[in-house]
Each structure stands twice: as structure tokens, then as C-alpha cells.
Design an enzyme around this catalytic site. Structure first.
Site, PDB file in Angstrom:
ATOM      1  N   LYS A  86      20.253  14.800 -25.680  1.00 40.69           N
ATOM      2  CA  LYS A  86      21.244  14.585 -24.632  1.00 40.69           C
ATOM      3  C   LYS A  86      20.884  13.261 -23.982  1.00 40.69           C
ATOM      4  O   LYS A  86      19.857  13.144 -23.313  1.00 40.69           O
ATOM      5  CB  LYS A  86      21.229  15.716 -23.602  1.00 40.69           C
ATOM      6  CG  LYS A  86      22.245  15.466 -22.499  1.00 40.69           C
ATOM      7  CD  LYS A  86      22.131  16.426 -21.345  1.00 40.69           C
ATOM      8  CE  LYS A  86      22.767  15.796 -20.113  1.00 40.69           C
ATOM      9  NZ  LYS A  86      22.559  16.590 -18.906  1.00 40.69           N
ATOM     10  N   GLY A 101      24.510  18.085  -9.902  1.00 43.08           N
ATOM     11  CA  GLY A 101      23.978  18.883  -8.796  1.00 43.08           C
ATOM     12  C   GLY A 101      24.924  19.046  -7.615  1.00 43.08           C
ATOM     13  O   GLY A 101      24.566  19.663  -6.626  1.00 43.08           O
ATOM     14  N   ALA A 151      27.617  18.776 -16.047  1.00 45.52           N
ATOM     15  CA  ALA A 151      27.270  18.395 -14.674  1.00 45.52           C
ATOM     16  C   ALA A 151      28.399  18.645 -13.677  1.00 45.52           C
ATOM     17  O   ALA A 151      29.576  18.484 -13.975  1.00 45.52           O
ATOM     18  CB  ALA A 151      26.851  16.934 -14.577  1.00 45.52           C
ATOM     19  N   GLY A 152      27.993  19.037 -12.495  1.00 48.09           N
ATOM     20  CA  GLY A 152      28.915  19.142 -11.365  1.00 48.09           C
ATOM     21  C   GLY A 152      29.555  20.502 -11.187  1.00 48.09           C
ATOM     22  O   GLY A 152      30.274  20.720 -10.214  1.00 48.09           O
ATOM     23  N   ASN A 193      23.144  23.630 -14.727  1.00 43.99           N
ATOM     24  CA  ASN A 193      21.778  24.033 -14.391  1.00 43.99           C
ATOM     25  C   ASN A 193      21.701  24.501 -12.938  1.00 43.99           C
ATOM     26  O   ASN A 193      21.504  25.664 -12.648  1.00 43.99           O
ATOM     27  CB  ASN A 193      20.827  22.844 -14.639  1.00 43.99           C
ATOM     28  CG  ASN A 193      19.359  23.233 -14.519  1.00 43.99           C
ATOM     29  OD1 ASN A 193      19.003  24.276 -13.993  1.00 43.99           O
ATOM     30  ND2 ASN A 193      18.481  22.395 -14.991  1.00 43.99           N
ATOM     31  N   THR A 194      21.957  23.553 -12.002  1.00 38.57           N
ATOM     32  CA  THR A 194      21.742  23.843 -10.583  1.00 38.57           C
ATOM     33  C   THR A 194      22.505  25.070 -10.103  1.00 38.57           C
ATOM     34  O   THR A 194      21.956  25.893  -9.370  1.00 38.57           O
ATOM     35  CB  THR A 194      22.169  22.625  -9.736  1.00 38.57           C
ATOM     36  OG1 THR A 194      21.536  21.467 -10.284  1.00 38.57           O
ATOM     37  CG2 THR A 194      21.740  22.778  -8.294  1.00 38.57           C
TER      38      THR A 194
END
Lengths: 253, 322
Positions: A93, A154, A181-182, A203-204
Site C-alpha cells: 500500500k 483518521g 481512509a476517512g 482502521n481508526t
């Protein structure tokens, strides 16, 4: 389902491995989510963290190393080469950060690194913007997956530019696309899948939820719901109301 | 001959010897490096006794046992019971709301914050955890060593392992113990001296990228920490971590920019997969390990459960048989 460099994945969810309250919770979150890919970072987190790496290997999912935290092409290339040695995979990635505060991708550094790494046989998952021209250049460079961001890393804002993501899908019907992301809520994941994307990566939103295991399950279900909906050919929205029960033939009572 | 031999004189081993001694058993305490010092991770701790704050991410046993830590420590060393504060920068106020939802034992303070910490320039509001406290880890270790000496327990410096010893053994060697599933989590800290800053209680700064805590120590010293890195790297603090920790401290109070950087340090905290300490019996060896970032918070409870098991056969919630 489109495959990723010849590898089919069972579920459209990719999960990160950072920021969980404990490795045990991370493991349970992966099982609850049904995620089929785990991203791992070589910088800091995995430096010499053999124990955590053992847990990740034990998850039985595909491992996607990343170049998180790299701020120029050279750094990202070096990290990618190290990751190939450590994790024994050609998958990478590719993340080249352009701005420390917003963590936006640096499109120019990204393309430069992609060209070098593709020539070395890497199978690149570029973390990119939803810009179509950049996407084409990345494909020209040899990328066979594109990972546009939904919103800043994040931030949990969801799909900031639905139009851009939709256009990208239309422009690259044969390239596997992943919203990376996001994402903050399972509904964001479902929405991305309903745009016809092949997977979502986050992830977050899971790791920092009050109950990461429950949230992981929610994201897994939502991503699969979105994928099912897309495969089921959803109706087109319309302005005119259409009764689902016909009026003609109704009994006179 | 002693009833029990304790190997390892970090915070876990010292507490084990102390709890055994109080339970009427005679303990022998051995450490390959002698008394506590920079060679052990207990040396580098923050010394916050903050069970409620830790509860934001830690498992419930950390909160329930941690609540009794301050009283236990107060028997042997000075514990400052001033509570603790949690703050966030203006743009991260959502973090404060989230932290409040996930913790107990706090009140929201705004105007009262100026009375609590008149010198703190930045945040307009904070969470005040009145029942939390802190201690100076190095002083606490020295006080515990002295308390043990008063009961006739001296630390013997010798290289040894449970196999070398006859009779029951408590293995509290931390990372040196070959336990399956035990990993090291790197932590880094810095000590600043800022004579014009007068914080009287620990302050945690919630930050999406660089969370930070500052613990006041005697003589205008402030311990700054919070990094938590999944790595077995034992080298000194990285330049990046110094930048992050000090930038966050500076954001909290710009006067830290003029502070003297007195010390930096880094070490590994032994942790199990659930990040909860455990008492593990393997034959005649009882392992006290995995205290992670909760060494000072959890050592008293873990030691008490060890003593209860050895004297009365009671198996507490942290006890496991291998």
C-alpha cells in the site's frame, strides 16, 4: 468480484492493525469483522515488534504492508523494499504524504514512487486522491488497484466527494477500487460499496471505537450489505411516487 | 531458609516481597542487577495512579484493582492525592467529550479549572478526576526497598533463574522471563525542569496524534510521556518522539519551551495480549508479569493476590494455571 493482482478476497473489508486497546482486542475485531486483508506498517509499529507481527500472521488474512508516514518518494520506495523483505509479499500500500497536518497524498511523489516500484515487480495499492487524471497516470505506471481516500485519514468524515468517487468508478470499470481512509461509520462503508467499489479499508473507526469488536462486526456487515446491494442492481431513484399496489382491480367495499 | 524466593526487584517483585512479608512469610529477594535502577522499566514510569483515566481503553480489572492502589502505596511512600486533569486543545474538543463518555469518576470543570491549576494557560475546560493521585516512582521504589530492609529483606545481587532455586519461587523478572505470549511495548519519556510552572497534579492532553501526560515531580521537575510503540527496540528515545512529546507539552503550556531538558529515557514494558497483568502458576513457579503501563497501579493488587494464593490458596481474578 474483481481480484487484487490475481488474489480473490472473500469479503470486501480491509482493516488496519494500529491503535487497538490491546492485541487481543485487535484479534477479536478481525474475527468479528470477517476482514480478509490486514494492513501493517513497517515504521515504528512493526519496527521490531515480533510479538504483534505473530498475532497478525495468526489472523489468517492477506497482509498488505504500507508505507505510512513516508513524506517523499525516496522514503516510500525504501520502506516498500524493506516491507517486501520483512513481510514476504509483493503487495504494497503505497502512501506518500504531502502535508503533515491534513495527511493528503502527494500525487507527484506517489506517481514517482509507483513508477519505480512497479518496475521492481511490486503490486501496488496506491493511496490516492479521487482525481481521474492521476488515477490514469497510476494505471499507466502499472498500478492495477486504486485506493482513493473517502476523507482525510483518521477524520471519520465519510465520503467527502461522492461525485469524484462515482466518476472514478465509471472511468475504471476493470480496475479494483478501494475507498481508503476517512470512514467513520458503517453507513459510510455501505455507501462506498453501493458506489460499486470493490472494498473499503479503515482502521481508526474500529480501533478507537468504545467497543472495537462490535464496531468491527458492524463494518463487516455494512460492507457486505453494500456489496450485495450493488450486485442486486438497485432501483434508480425517481421523483414520481409509484404505488407498489395497483389501484385498478381493487375490490369495491 | 526463606519460605519463598522472589526473582526480580522491579515494582512487581518488590511488591510481591512486601505482600509476602506482611502475610507472615519470609521472602528472599534476588535481582541480577541489584536494587532498582535505570536497568528496569519501573525506573522510567510516570507514577500516575489514574485508574479511571486508564479505564478509557484498559480492561475493567485495571479500574477495579487500580482504585485501591493509592491506599496501598500510602503505606510505604508519599502519595499526592490531588486528582488529575484531562484537557484537549480547542480544535480537539470532541476528544474530551469522547473521553468523558468512556470514563467514570470525573466532573467537567471550566471556571473551577483556574482554581485547581492557576498557572495552566491554555484550555477553557477540563475533566477533573478528583479521586486519582500520583507518586514519584523512584522515591517510591527506594521507600519500598527501605521498608523491606526494615523487615529484614535485603536485595541480593545474583544472576539466577527459577531452575536454580529449590522451593517455591515468584518470577517477577518482566521481559527477562521466558513466558509465551509476553511482548515488550516500548515507552519513552522526558524530564523537564521548569521553575516557573507550578502544576500540582498530572495533566493529560488528549490529542488525535500525540497524546501526552505531564506528571509533576519535586523541584519544578515534570515527567513527560505517553508514547506507546509496538516494538522490542530498547535504544534511547527517538528524535521523532522527543519532537512529538515536547511539541505537545509546548502546545499545552508555552513556558515548557524554556524548560531545561534534564533527562530522556526509553524501555520496554512487558505485556500480555490483553494488556492486563496476570499471575500464572507453572509448577512451583508463580509468575507475576505483564504489568504493561500499569506497573504502579497494578503491582499492589497483583502482589496481594500472590500472597493470598500462597498463604490461603485463594485464586483471585488475575490468577491462571498454566
Amino acid at each position: 468480484m474483481r481480484d487484487f493482482y490475481g488474489t480473490a478476497i472473500d469479503t470486501p473489508l480491509m482493516l488496519g492493525t494500529a491503535q487497538y486497546p490491546s492485541p487481543e482486542i485487535m484479534e477479536r475485531a478481525f474475527h468479528a469483522s470477517g476482514a480478509s486483508v490486514a494492513t501493517v506498517s513497517l515504521r515504528r509499529e512493526a519496527g521490531q515488534g515480533q510479538a504483534l507481527w505473530d498475532v497478525i500472521r495468526g489472523l489468517g488474512v492477506h497482509v498488505l504492508p504500507n508505507t505510512a508516514g513516508c513524506h517523499n518518494a525516496r522514503e516510500a520506495i525504501t520502506t516498500a523494499r524493506m516491507a517486501r523483505e520483512v513481510f514476504e509479499t509483493n503487495w504494497i500500500k503505497l502512501e506518500v504524504i504531502g502535508h503533515a497536518d491534513t495527511l493528503q497524498p502527494d500525487p507527484f511523489g506517489l506517481l514517482e514512487a509507483a513508477e519505480v516500484l512497479a518496475a521492481e515487480g511490486f503490486e501496488i495499492f496506491p493511496y490516492t486522491t479521487e482525481d481521474q487524471i492521476l488515477a490514469q497516470r497510476l494505471v499507466d505506471a502499472g498500478c492495477r488497484v486504486l485506493m482513493p481516500l473517502g476523507a482525510p485519514i483518521g477524520s471519520g468524515l465519510g465520503l467527502n466527494n461522492r461525485y469524484g468517487l462515482k466518476t472514478l468508478r465509471a472511468a475504471f470499470p476493470d480496475i479494483p477500487l478501494v475507498v481508503d481512509a476517512g470512514l467513520g461509520l458503517p453507513s459510510h462503508a455501505a455507501a462506498a460499496m453501493e458506489l460499486g467499489y470493490d472494498a473499503v479499508l479503515l482502521n481508526t473507526a474500529v480501533a478507537q471505537a468504545g467497543d472495537p469488536v462490535a464496531m468491527a462486526r458492524a463494518f463487516g456487515l455494512a460492507a457486505q450489505a453494500g456489496a450485495l446491494a450493488t450486485a442486486a442492481d438497485p432501483m434508480e431513484p425517481r421523483d414520481m411516487a409509484a404505488p407498489s399496489t395497483p389501484v385498478i382491480g381493487k375490490a369495491w367495499l | 531458609m526463606a519460605d519463598i524466593t522472589v526473582i526480580g526487584a522491579g515494582v512487581a517483585g518488590l511488591w510481591a516481597a512486601w505482600a509476602l512479608s506482611k502475610a507472615g512469610l519470609t521472602a528472599r529477594l534476588i535481582d541480577r542487577r541489584g536494587p532498582p535502577g535505570p536497568h528496569g522499566c519501573s525506573w522510567w514510569a510516570g507514577g500516575m495512579l489514574a485508574p479511571f483515566c486508564e479505564g478509557a481503553v484498559a480492561e475493567p480489572p485495571i479500574v477495579t484493582h487500580g482504585e485501591r492502589a493509592a491506599a496501598a502505596w500510602a503505606e510505604v511512600t508519599e502519595v499526592t492525592r490531588h486528582g488529575s486533569l484531562v484537557v484537549a486543545l480547542e480544535r480537539d474538543r470532541g476528544e474530551l467529550a469522547r473521553f468523558a463518555r468512556r470514563t467514570q469518576g470525573h466532573e467537567q470543570v471550566s471556571d473551577a479549572l483556574r482554581d485547581l491549576e492557576p498557572g495552566l494557560p491554555g484550555p477553557a475546560e477540563a475533566l477533573f478526576f478528583a479521586a486519582e493521585s500520583h507518586l514519584d516512582p523512584r522515591r517510591a521504589l527506594a521507600d519500598l526497598v527501605a521498608a523491606l530492609a526494615a523487615r529484614g529483606v535485603q536485595i541480593e545481587q545474583a544472576e539466577t533463574s527459577p531452575d536454580d532455586i529449590a522451593g517455591p519461587v515468584i518470577d517477577a523478572r518482566g521481559m527477562a522471563s521466558p513466558l509465551p505470549g509476553l511482548r515488550g511495548v516500548r515507552g519513552e519519556m522526558a524530564t523537564l525542569r521548569a521553575r516557573d510552572i507550578s502544576l500540582t497534579r498530572p495533566v493529560r492532553l488528549l490529542h488525535p496524534r500525540h497524546p501526552l501526560y505531564i506528571v509533576p515531580r519535586a523541584g519544578g521537575h515534570y515527567m513527560v510521556g505517553a508514547t506507546q510503540i509496538e516494538s522490542m527496540d530498547r535504544r534511547g528515545i527517538s528524535a521523532r518522539s522527543v519532537l512529538e512529546l515536547l511539541s505537545a507539552a509546548y502546545a499545552l503550556d508555552p513556558r515548557f519551551g524554556e524548560a531545561e531538558l534534564v533527562e530522556t529515557g526509553a524501555d520496554l514494558r512487558p505485556a500480555f495480549a490483553d494488556n492486563v497483568p496476570h499471575l500464572i502458576r507453572r509448577g512451583r513457579v508463580l509468575h507475576l508479569n505483564g504489568l504493561f503501563r500499569h506497573g504502579y497501579l497494578m503491582a499492589p493488587a497483583l502482589a496481594q493476590q500472590a500472597a493470598d494464593y500462597l498463604t490461603q490458596g485463594i485464586k483471585g481474578d488475575l490468577f491462571h494455571e498454566d
